[in-house]
Design a protein around this motif. Structure first.
Motif, PDB file in Angstrom:
ATOM      1  N   LYS A 159      -2.633   8.882   6.682  1.00 48.07           N
ATOM      2  CA  LYS A 159      -2.254   7.650   6.636  1.00 48.07           C
ATOM      3  C   LYS A 159      -0.612   7.819   6.299  1.00 48.07           C
ATOM      4  O   LYS A 159      -0.286   8.422   5.298  1.00 48.07           O
ATOM      5  N   ASP A 216       0.870  -1.348   0.043  1.00 53.38           N
ATOM      6  CA  ASP A 216       0.147  -0.114   0.112  1.00 53.38           C
ATOM      7  C   ASP A 216       0.867   1.197  -0.061  1.00 53.38           C
ATOM      8  O   ASP A 216       1.488   1.534   0.946  1.00 53.38           O
ATOM      9  N   HIS A 266       2.569   5.672   5.565  1.00 49.89           N
ATOM     10  CA  HIS A 266       3.021   4.704   4.719  1.00 49.89           C
ATOM     11  C   HIS A 266       4.594   4.275   4.696  1.00 49.89           C
ATOM     12  O   HIS A 266       5.380   5.069   4.263  1.00 49.89           O
ATOM     13  N   THR A 306       1.588   0.163   7.244  1.00 48.02           N
ATOM     14  CA  THR A 306       0.708   1.556   7.067  1.00 48.02           C
ATOM     15  C   THR A 306      -0.120   1.933   8.361  1.00 48.02           C
ATOM     16  O   THR A 306      -0.382   1.110   9.198  1.00 48.02           O
TER      17      THR A 306
END
Length: 407
Positions: free
Chosen positions: A319, A146, A321, A313
């Motif tokens: 968010k 991700d 990463h 994540t």
């Protein structure tokens, strides 16, 4: 472009007009995506620089200056996507479905053009599914990073969509997968460059078998085995004469993966013993292990690469990463009889990359920025082992800005 927009609008209106047919449902989806990127040097980066893999080696000019050391960057929207999922009608006890998905990432000599990403039909029973058409390669699988970069973890994570016949069976928490695959847009390397002729002349598709275990508390783990069998040549030009030859290069690859999905936190990892997977955007290929002195017929030996990545994540609206990937050239099975090699990145001993990104996520929106330093160690190929020696490193720093609107 105006004609293309009118065509897509006509298709959408046609589907809307017929969407009320009995036992059929239609769901449109897609996104508009913009990528703004900057690199500190030249890179192996297909799709006009948008699909980033690794930095290119030093290329000295007449004064010894590195021609690949100059920066580059651009802004693109051609990876914007449109798709439709169709369900029904049932065939006996099987639920039927289909998918067509396109973007603008195909390239002509001067502009982008519409291309098929996925196009398949499927039949689903309670415990099993048969899929026929083009979709994601099983090595891409249900576990992938991700991150924001379009390459989605390549060249550490396999990236490929191929025409295939796939069968899946679910037994409790275990899902078994078996696939036969053919090449179309993502191609193996050989004497005539990247081409589908090597697997077409082989008459043997790629094969994959694997298994996944999914627990009720968010864990997914599994692995698989992949076989590829290519025919690099059907004729040989030897001593100014042409001979019919029967050549084949067959090898296996192995992969294992794990993923955990929590409320705000996710972790994923994958590791491969990869062999001749350059058509999946991994570093790899094969070389010549022997040459018949009578007619020039060749035997081949695959390069082996150990490839692994991890991804973390945290967050939902905001968010964070993190990604790290590493590839190591482990050499060839047999000694090389020639300096000729077919594949991608075979003069690289190892590649290491990290990726730090932050994104702001709203319903239908994602905005993010990403920093990705990547170092590749280039050198000379030792023909006795296939390993790369006398190495030196080059590093690229890539900065990416992303805006996406989903629908």
């Amino acid at each position: 472009m105006k004609k293309l927009i009118l065509l897509l609008a006509g298709i959408c209106m046609t589907f809307q007009a017929t969407a009320q047919k009995k036992n059929f449902t239609y769901k449109f989806y897609g996104f508009v995506r913009g990528d703004l990127f900057y690199n500190t040097r030249a890179n192996m980066a297909p799709v006009d620089g948008n699909f980033y893999l690794y930095p290119l080696d030093k290329k000295p000019d007449a004064d010894g200056k590195d021609l690949n050391a100059g920066p580059n960057g651009s802004f693109y929207t051609f990876t914007s996507r449109l798709g439709v999922d169709v369900t029904g009608p049932n065939i006996g006890t099987a639920r039927s479905s289909a998918k067509i998905e396109v973007d603008f990432g195909g390239f002509s000599s001067s502009t982008t053009m519409l291309r098929i990403r996925q196009a398949y039909v499927a039949l689903d029973w309670e415990k099993s599914q048969v899929l026929i058409g083009q979709t994601w390669h099983p090595l891409f699988g249900s576990v992938c990073p991700d991150i924001l970069n379009l390459s989605t973890g390549a060249p550490f994570q396999p990236f490929n969509r191929e025409p295939q016949i796939r069968y899946q069976y679910k037994a409790g928490k275990v899902k078994l997968t078996a696939s036969a695959l053919w090449q179309l847009q993502y191609l193996s390397s050989g004497p005539n460059g990247m081409s589908e002729e090597y697997i077409k002349n082989s008459c043997v598709p790629e094969f994959y078998v694997g298994a996944d275990y999914a627990s009720a508390d968010g864990w997914l783990a599994g692995g698989g085995v992949h076989l590829i069998s290519l025919k690099p040549r059907t004729s040989s030009l030897w001593n100014e004469k042409t001979y019919k030859v029967n050549e084949r290069m067959t090898t296996l690859s192995y992969e294992a993966h794990v993923k955990y999905t929590g409320r705000n936190f996710a972790f994923a990892a994958k590791s491969l013993m990869a062999s001749c997977l350059d058509h999946t955007a991994l570093i790899g290929g094969y070389g010549i292990s022997s040459i018949n002195p009578d007619n020039g017929e060749q035997e081949y030996t695959p390069f082996r690469h150990s490839t692994s990545w991890v991804n973390f994540t945290y967050g939902t609206k905001w968010k964070g990463h993190f990604f790290a990937g590493y590839t190591k050239n482990l050499g060839t099975t047999d000694a090389l009889a020639s300096a000729t090699k077919y594949g991608m990145g075979l003069d690289i001993d190892q590649v290491f990359s990290t990726n730090i990104a932050f994104s702001y996520n709203l319903p239908h929106w994602q905005i993010g920025v990403e920093y990705m330093p990547t170092t590749a160690w280039y050198g000379d190929t030792d023909r006795a082992s296939g390993k790369v020696v006398n190495t030196h490193s080059v590093t690229n720093h890539r900065i990416l800005g992303l805006v996406m609107y989903y629908f």
